[in-house]
Structures are given as C-alpha cells and as structure tokens.
Design a protein around this motif. Structure first.
Motif, PDB file in Angstrom:
ATOM      1  N   MET A   1      33.413 -36.114 -34.433  1.00 41.12           N
ATOM      2  CA  MET A   1      32.151 -35.443 -34.101  1.00 41.12           C
ATOM      3  C   MET A   1      31.668 -35.869 -32.711  1.00 41.12           C
ATOM      4  O   MET A   1      31.794 -37.016 -32.309  1.00 41.12           O
ATOM      5  N   LYS A   2      31.128 -34.905 -32.013  1.00 43.18           N
ATOM      6  CA  LYS A   2      30.638 -35.199 -30.667  1.00 43.18           C
ATOM      7  C   LYS A   2      29.258 -35.865 -30.768  1.00 43.18           C
ATOM      8  O   LYS A   2      28.368 -35.333 -31.433  1.00 43.18           O
ATOM      9  N   ALA A   3      29.110 -36.994 -30.154  1.00 40.71           N
ATOM     10  CA  ALA A   3      27.804 -37.639 -30.143  1.00 40.71           C
ATOM     11  C   ALA A   3      26.911 -36.965 -29.117  1.00 40.71           C
ATOM     12  O   ALA A   3      25.699 -36.916 -29.264  1.00 40.71           O
ATOM     13  N   LEU A   4      27.544 -36.432 -28.073  1.00 36.16           N
ATOM     14  CA  LEU A   4      26.753 -35.888 -26.978  1.00 36.16           C
ATOM     15  C   LEU A   4      27.604 -34.864 -26.235  1.00 36.16           C
ATOM     16  O   LEU A   4      28.789 -35.103 -25.990  1.00 36.16           O
ATOM     17  N   SER A   5      27.030 -33.704 -25.944  1.00 39.84           N
ATOM     18  CA  SER A   5      27.800 -32.797 -25.106  1.00 39.84           C
ATOM     19  C   SER A   5      26.907 -32.180 -24.041  1.00 39.84           C
ATOM     20  O   SER A   5      25.777 -31.778 -24.307  1.00 39.84           O
ATOM     21  N   VAL A   6      27.449 -32.161 -22.832  1.00 38.35           N
ATOM     22  CA  VAL A   6      26.686 -31.716 -21.666  1.00 38.35           C
ATOM     23  C   VAL A   6      27.357 -30.479 -21.116  1.00 38.35           C
ATOM     24  O   VAL A   6      28.555 -30.481 -20.855  1.00 38.35           O
ATOM     25  N   ASN A   7      26.594 -29.401 -20.976  1.00 37.66           N
ATOM     26  CA  ASN A   7      27.184 -28.126 -20.611  1.00 37.66           C
ATOM     27  C   ASN A   7      26.581 -27.579 -19.315  1.00 37.66           C
ATOM     28  O   ASN A   7      25.449 -27.120 -19.309  1.00 37.66           O
ATOM     29  N   LYS A   8      27.378 -27.638 -18.232  1.00 38.29           N
ATOM     30  CA  LYS A   8      27.004 -27.012 -16.944  1.00 38.29           C
ATOM     31  C   LYS A   8      25.584 -27.362 -16.503  1.00 38.29           C
ATOM     32  O   LYS A   8      24.715 -26.488 -16.364  1.00 38.29           O
ATOM     33  N   ILE A   9      25.361 -28.648 -16.314  1.00 39.49           N
ATOM     34  CA  ILE A   9      24.031 -29.083 -15.907  1.00 39.49           C
ATOM     35  C   ILE A   9      23.853 -28.946 -14.393  1.00 39.49           C
ATOM     36  O   ILE A   9      24.680 -29.406 -13.616  1.00 39.49           O
ATOM     37  N   ASN A  10      22.766 -28.298 -13.989  1.00 36.35           N
ATOM     38  CA  ASN A  10      22.330 -28.271 -12.588  1.00 36.35           C
ATOM     39  C   ASN A  10      20.929 -28.848 -12.530  1.00 36.35           C
ATOM     40  O   ASN A  10      20.110 -28.542 -13.390  1.00 36.35           O
ATOM     41  N   LYS A  11      20.690 -29.685 -11.529  1.00 33.58           N
ATOM     42  CA  LYS A  11      19.356 -30.264 -11.417  1.00 33.58           C
ATOM     43  C   LYS A  11      18.942 -30.284  -9.956  1.00 33.58           C
ATOM     44  O   LYS A  11      19.737 -30.628  -9.077  1.00 33.58           O
ATOM     45  N   ILE A  29      30.953 -36.684 -25.145  1.00 35.46           N
ATOM     46  CA  ILE A  29      31.166 -38.078 -25.516  1.00 35.46           C
ATOM     47  C   ILE A  29      31.293 -38.145 -27.034  1.00 35.46           C
ATOM     48  O   ILE A  29      30.506 -37.508 -27.757  1.00 35.46           O
ATOM     49  N   ASN A  30      32.307 -38.846 -27.499  1.00 32.26           N
ATOM     50  CA  ASN A  30      32.540 -38.941 -28.941  1.00 32.26           C
ATOM     51  C   ASN A  30      31.690 -40.039 -29.550  1.00 32.26           C
ATOM     52  O   ASN A  30      31.270 -40.974 -28.865  1.00 32.26           O
ATOM     53  N   GLN A  31      31.518 -39.929 -30.843  1.00 30.83           N
ATOM     54  CA  GLN A  31      30.773 -40.955 -31.566  1.00 30.83           C
ATOM     55  C   GLN A  31      31.532 -42.274 -31.489  1.00 30.83           C
ATOM     56  O   GLN A  31      32.746 -42.307 -31.604  1.00 30.83           O
ATOM     57  N   GLY A  32      30.816 -43.346 -31.228  1.00 31.37           N
ATOM     58  CA  GLY A  32      31.422 -44.668 -31.199  1.00 31.37           C
ATOM     59  C   GLY A  32      32.039 -45.031 -29.865  1.00 31.37           C
ATOM     60  O   GLY A  32      32.641 -46.091 -29.712  1.00 31.37           O
TER      61      GLY A  32
END
Lengths: 224, 413
Positions: A1-11, A29-32
């Motif tokens: 399971m994905k702990a965190l996923s970031v999709n095409k971030i612009n800032k 980023i995966n869990q653990g």
C-alpha cells in the motif's frame, strides 16, 4: 500500500514576481519506508515537505496520504487529518515551555480523544522511557537540553501512532551522538512498526543511511 | 475541550502580572460604573425627595382657568337684534372643592395610592406687631399630611403632631419665622383674603431645604383653616395624593379620570424640568462609566494581542498537531473571559465598598446628613454584563487573529 503519493505538483511563490518553486514533482512512497529528501538551499525540498504536511494548501496537482486525497480539503478537515495521521518533528522542538514533558507529549492525543486521559498518560510515559528519558516526565520543557527536547518532540509526534512521520531537519540542531539516537529511533519505527518516515535533511551521512533518497534541484527531482 | 481550557489556564497563570493588570482595569471600570450610577441615582432621589416635600405626586383641585365664565346672554340672538355686552364680569360660583367626602371615598379604593391628604391652601397675612407679611397657609389633617409629605421629618423645632392637640397651633417655615422675628411660643395674628382673622400660637418650625417654601409656608390644622376662611365642614381646596411609584403618577392619574370632574394633575405636568434633569444626570453618568469600561476593554485587547504575539510559535505547533482554528479561539477567548469574570466580580465588590464608604461622607441634603447613595441591583447587574461584553469583544479580536496564524510561515521562520 502506498503511504503517500504525489501527482504532478507545481508550486509558485509570488514574492516580488511569480517564481516556480516546484516543477511537475511526482513520486510515491511505500508504507514503512524511511525516505530522505535532500537538495541544496532553495531547491524546494522544505517547500515540498510543507505541501506533504497538508499545512500549505496553495499548489497545483494532487497529494494523497494513506489512500486519502488531501488536496482540496478544508483547513479544519486537514487539521483533524494531521492530528490522526501525521506526526511532525521540526528542526526546533517547539515544545510548550510552561508544560511538563508528559503533558507536551499528550497534547495531540488529548485533541484526538480516542483514548482516556489515563491511557494517554500511560502511553506518553512509555514513549519517554522508550526514548531513554525515564524520570524526566514532570520536568518543564524549558528545563531540558536541546537533544532531550528533540526526543520529547519525537515522542509527541508518535503519541497518536501516525501512519507518516515528517521531519524538517530533525537533526539540524543536534550533535552527532544525539543525531545517531534520533536516526536509530526513526529506523526502528520504519522497519519494526511499519511507520513511514519522510525527512528533509542537509546531513548527507543521515541521508545515506536511510532507505531511499529523493534529491531535488531547482524544483525538480533529479535523483530517486 | 478540556485541553483547550488547560492551555488557557497555563497561559493565564504563567503571566501573573499581566493578568493582574488586565483584571484590575476591568475591576476599576466596573466599580466606577456601579459607584457613579449609585451616586447619581442617590442624588436624583434626594432631589426628588426635596421636591416632594412640597409637591404631591398627584393633585386634585378646582381649575378655575379651565372653565368658561358663565354666559348670561347668548351670542346669537334670534331676529333682527344685536347683543352687545361691555365690561363683562367673570362670575364664578364655585371655588375649591365644596364636598370632598365622596371623592376621598372613591380614592381610597385605588390600589396604587399610598396616601391622601385633603388641604385648604390660601394666601393669608401674618401680623406680628407692625410687621405684616403674606404667607401660603396650608390647613392639613396631620396624620394624612404626614403620610403624603413626611412633614414630621422636616419640623426642626417642636413636634408636627402637636397640631392635633392645639386648635390654635401653627407651624411656620424657618425663613418665614426669621422674617417675622418670632420664635416657638410666640403669638401671631392671621388674616384671610375673605377678611376673617384669628390668633395662633407658634408650636413648631419647618425646614424642608427648599428656601422658597421655608420662607412662605405656614401650617395649621384643617379645622382652624376652615374656621379662618369661614367654610363648611367638607370644604377643601386641594386633595394631595401620594402613589407607590412616583414615576407612574401619570398612569395612575389617568386611571382616576372617572372619579371626579375636578382637575387631576400628575406632578410631571407642571415640573418637566425635574424629570429631564434627572434623566440628563443618568445619561451623563452612564456615558462616563461606559467610557471607563471601554478604556479597560482596550487594555485587555492590548494585553491579549501581546500574548498572541508572544505565543505565536506555540499556536503554530498546536495547529500543526491538528488543533483547529476554533480550538485556538477557545484557548485565547477563555483567557479574556476569565479576566472579565474575575475582574467583574472584584469590581462588584469594590463598587459596593466605594459606595458604602461614600455613604459615610458628611453632606447635608434633604433629611440626610451624608452623601446620598442608592443601592440598586440593576446597576450591579448592568455593570457586570457590560464588563463581560466588553472583555469578550476585547478578547475576541486577538483570539480570531491567533486562529488565523499560518503555521508554515511561523515554523519555516
């Protein structure tokens, strides 16, 4: 399971003129996993971390944590989400100086209100013991050293058993001995408790020992 | 929730001096509010009491001016005739209230009335040797008069109730006695407008505090006054009435309209300046005391603002940990409300103490020998409510500012 996923971030920053800090940043980023984010000053690594933390909501793209899309939620929803799912360790400990160490650790759990006050207090004392600070429970936060304060801050980040622990230069103010202690705690949490660690750091040695390094340069990921 | 209160409490107790200053400013504001309003209301009441020593709440009398003089010849005459009346004389058949009995009986049934005093008021000449002075003579029923005007309290020499025992006794205003050059025990002679004359013995002196009254008033018994004016047994010129609440005199007067065709006049009608002076004093004291409270409010606003700036890092970390804007508002608003409550309660106590002390300062007014102070529950309630509302507002703006702190800018530095 994905702990965190970031999709095409612009800032963008709008100081003086429009300036793009992050450009099409994408990663999972995966869990653990114990992940270090590195890069030179101004590379956007801290900015990225604060976007992941849900405290900064001014960006394009989408972020999901633990399967929940946090992009577009209201400030109050995000506050509740952070309370339950994210633990923070900053360069400075930010403990409340008038409160005892145990009370400082208890604060996030008292907000979450999943357990009784006694259970929370028991857990806080246990965490202090785990971080090798037994016997300091009733000391005021203003009365301990920087290394100790940082360990208390970690205990505070752990009190709600968050899925993700984020650190902004968590060892930035510590000597090498305390840095090693903090590193070991993080590694233990990631590998034995399955908690995901994301730390922004300047410390190359710290980063090299972690599971994975994400390197940023001028707002882009150059190395994964 | 409990945690928010705990944080608020720790913030409060860790800055004792600031807390004390903020609390004292509220205490001072509220105590001044209470003191000023108690004092002004005391002054107003003393003024009113002086006024009501000679002015009844409601007066019933025969208003001659309101009646058209009797017309002997009609204006329009039938046929080709013209009527001319030169030098018409104003002929009035009635003077005073001829038969007061039935009116007094009907008045007794009215609940709001606390006292009824029939009077005969006429102008007389008082003679002491060659000195001759006009005076306003009141013939009164001693017991009833005292119920309406508390006259016995103002008789400084002799005893008002002795008038019952002395058919020839008279009580003079102190100023009037001085002008005549007489003292208690002396004899004087009174002459009425209708020519009747009678000797009286001075048995007492009256001092109301209103100089005009003290220089002209003389009191005898109702019977003696009838005798002097050669009038029948039930004759009076005025019926003076006291009601339980003098502010409601107009209402009571209106409810008595059916009782008699004589003029029924509540005191406000002829004395609107008294009423408006009282109101002006109330408005002034109210404005001043509210201003003091608002200044106290600014003090709290300032202190709470400083606290928020001082604690801005803690606010940021609390928000990072998941405390909502509402939690932060509660934390800081609780502090100012505690300041308001503690300051308010102390203010009530201090206001009461100042009022009590002021009540001991020597000052001659009406029958009182000290400064007049009233203790109205409403002043205390109002002062407390105003104090709480103002501290609430003063605390709300800094608290709302704290809730809007952006944790990212604070934590990143």
């Amino acid at each position: 399971m994905k702990a965190l996923s970031v999709n095409k971030i612009n800032k963008y920053f709008y100081v003086a003129q429009k300036f793009q800090v992050l450009k099409e940043v994408n990663f999972d980023i995966n869990q653990g996993e114990f992940v270090s984010i590195i890069g030179k000053s101004g590379s956007g690594k801290s900015t990225l971390l604060y976007l992941l933390s849900t405290m900064d909501t001014d960006y394009e793209g989408a972020i999901s944590i633990n399967g929940t899309t946090v992009t577009g939620k209201s400030q109050n929803e995000l506050a509740a989400f952070r309370n339950a799912h994210i633990g923070f360790v900053f360069q400075f400990h930010y403990l409340l100086p008038e409160f005892s160490l145990v009370e400082n650790i208890m604060l996030p759990a008292l907000k979450l209100k999943l357990k009784s006050k006694e259970e929370i207090e028991h857990r806080a004392v246990e965490l202090l013991g785990m971080l090798d600070m037994k016997g300091t429970e009733l000391k005021k936060a203003a009365a301990i050293s920087g290394g100790q304060a940082q360990r208390v801050a970690i205990a505070r980040a752990l009190i709600n058993d968050p899925a993700v622990i984020m650190g902004d230069e968590p060892t930035g103010n510590l000597d090498s001995r305390n840095t090693a202690i903090v590193f070991d705690i993080f590694k233990e949490l990631a590998h034995n408790k399955g908690q995901t660690i994301i730390a922004v750091t300047h410390d190359d040695e710290f980063a090299q020992k972690s599971d994975r390094i994400i390197e940023l340069k001028d707002g882009k990921i150059i190395n994964e | 929730m409990k945690t928010n209160y705990r944080i608020a409490w720790v913030h409060l107790t860790s800055r004792f001096r600031q807390l004390a200053v903020a609390t004292l400013s509220v205490t001072f504001g509220i105590s001044m509010f209470i003191f000023m309003n108690s004092f002004i209301s005391g002054v107003n009441e003393a003024q009113t009491v002086i006024t009501f020593t000679s002015l009844a709440h409601i007066r019933i009398y025969n208003d001659l001016s309101a009646r058209e003089p009797a017309k002997l010849i009609p204006d329009t005459v039938a046929g080709n005739a013209l009527s001319v009346v030169n030098n018409a004389r104003n002929i009035r058949y009635t003077e005073g209230i001829k038969d007061a009995g039935p009116i007094l009986k009907a008045l007794k049934k009215q609940k709001a009335i606390t006292g009824i005093s029939p009077q005969i008021n006429t102008n007389v000449f008082i003679q002491n040797g060659v000195t001759q002075i006009s005076a306003a003579l009141s013939g009164v029923d001693v017991q009833k008069e005292n119920k309406v005007f508390h006259t016995a309290d103002y008789v400084v020499e002799g005893d008002f109730f002795d008038l019952q025992k002395h058919p020839n006794g008279i009580i003079l205003g102190k100023g009037l006695a001085q002008i005549l050059g007489v003292k208690v025990g002396d004899n004087i002679s009174l002459t009425s407008a209708s020519g009747g004359s009678k000797n009286f013995t001075i048995i007492g002196l009256l001092e109301t505090g209103a100089t005009g009254v003290d220089r002209s008033k003389a009191i005898v018994s109702l019977l003696a006054a009838r005798q002097l004016n050669s009038k029948n047994k039930s004759y009076v010129t005025d019926i003076q009435i006291a009601v339980s609440d003098y502010n409601k005199a107009q209402k009571v007067a209106a409810s008595m309209a059916g009782i008699t065709s004589y003029k029924i006049e509540p005191w406000q009608l002829g004395n609107s300046q008294l009423d408006s002076a009282n109101k002006l004093r109330y408005i002034m004291s109210f404005v001043i005391s509210v201003t003091i409270l608002i200044v106290a409010g600014f003090g709290i606003y300032n202190i709470m603002n400083m606290t928020v700036n001082e604690k801005i890092k803690e606010i940021a970390i609390l928000k990072a940990m998941g405390y909502s804007g509402r939690d932060i508002v509660i934390i800081f608003l609780t502090q100012s409300i505690v300041i308001g409550l503690v300051g308010g309660i102390l203010g009530l106590v201090l206001g009461y103490i100042i009022s009590v002390c002021t009540g001991y300062i020597p000052f001659r007014i009406a029958t009182s020998t000290t400064l007049p102070i009233n203790f109205n529950t409403s002043d205390y309630v109002l002062g407390f409510v105003f104090g709480i509302v103002i501290t609430f507002l003063a605390g709300y703006f800094p608290a709302s500012k704290a809730s809007k702190v952006d944790p990212v800018t604070i934590i990143r530095g």
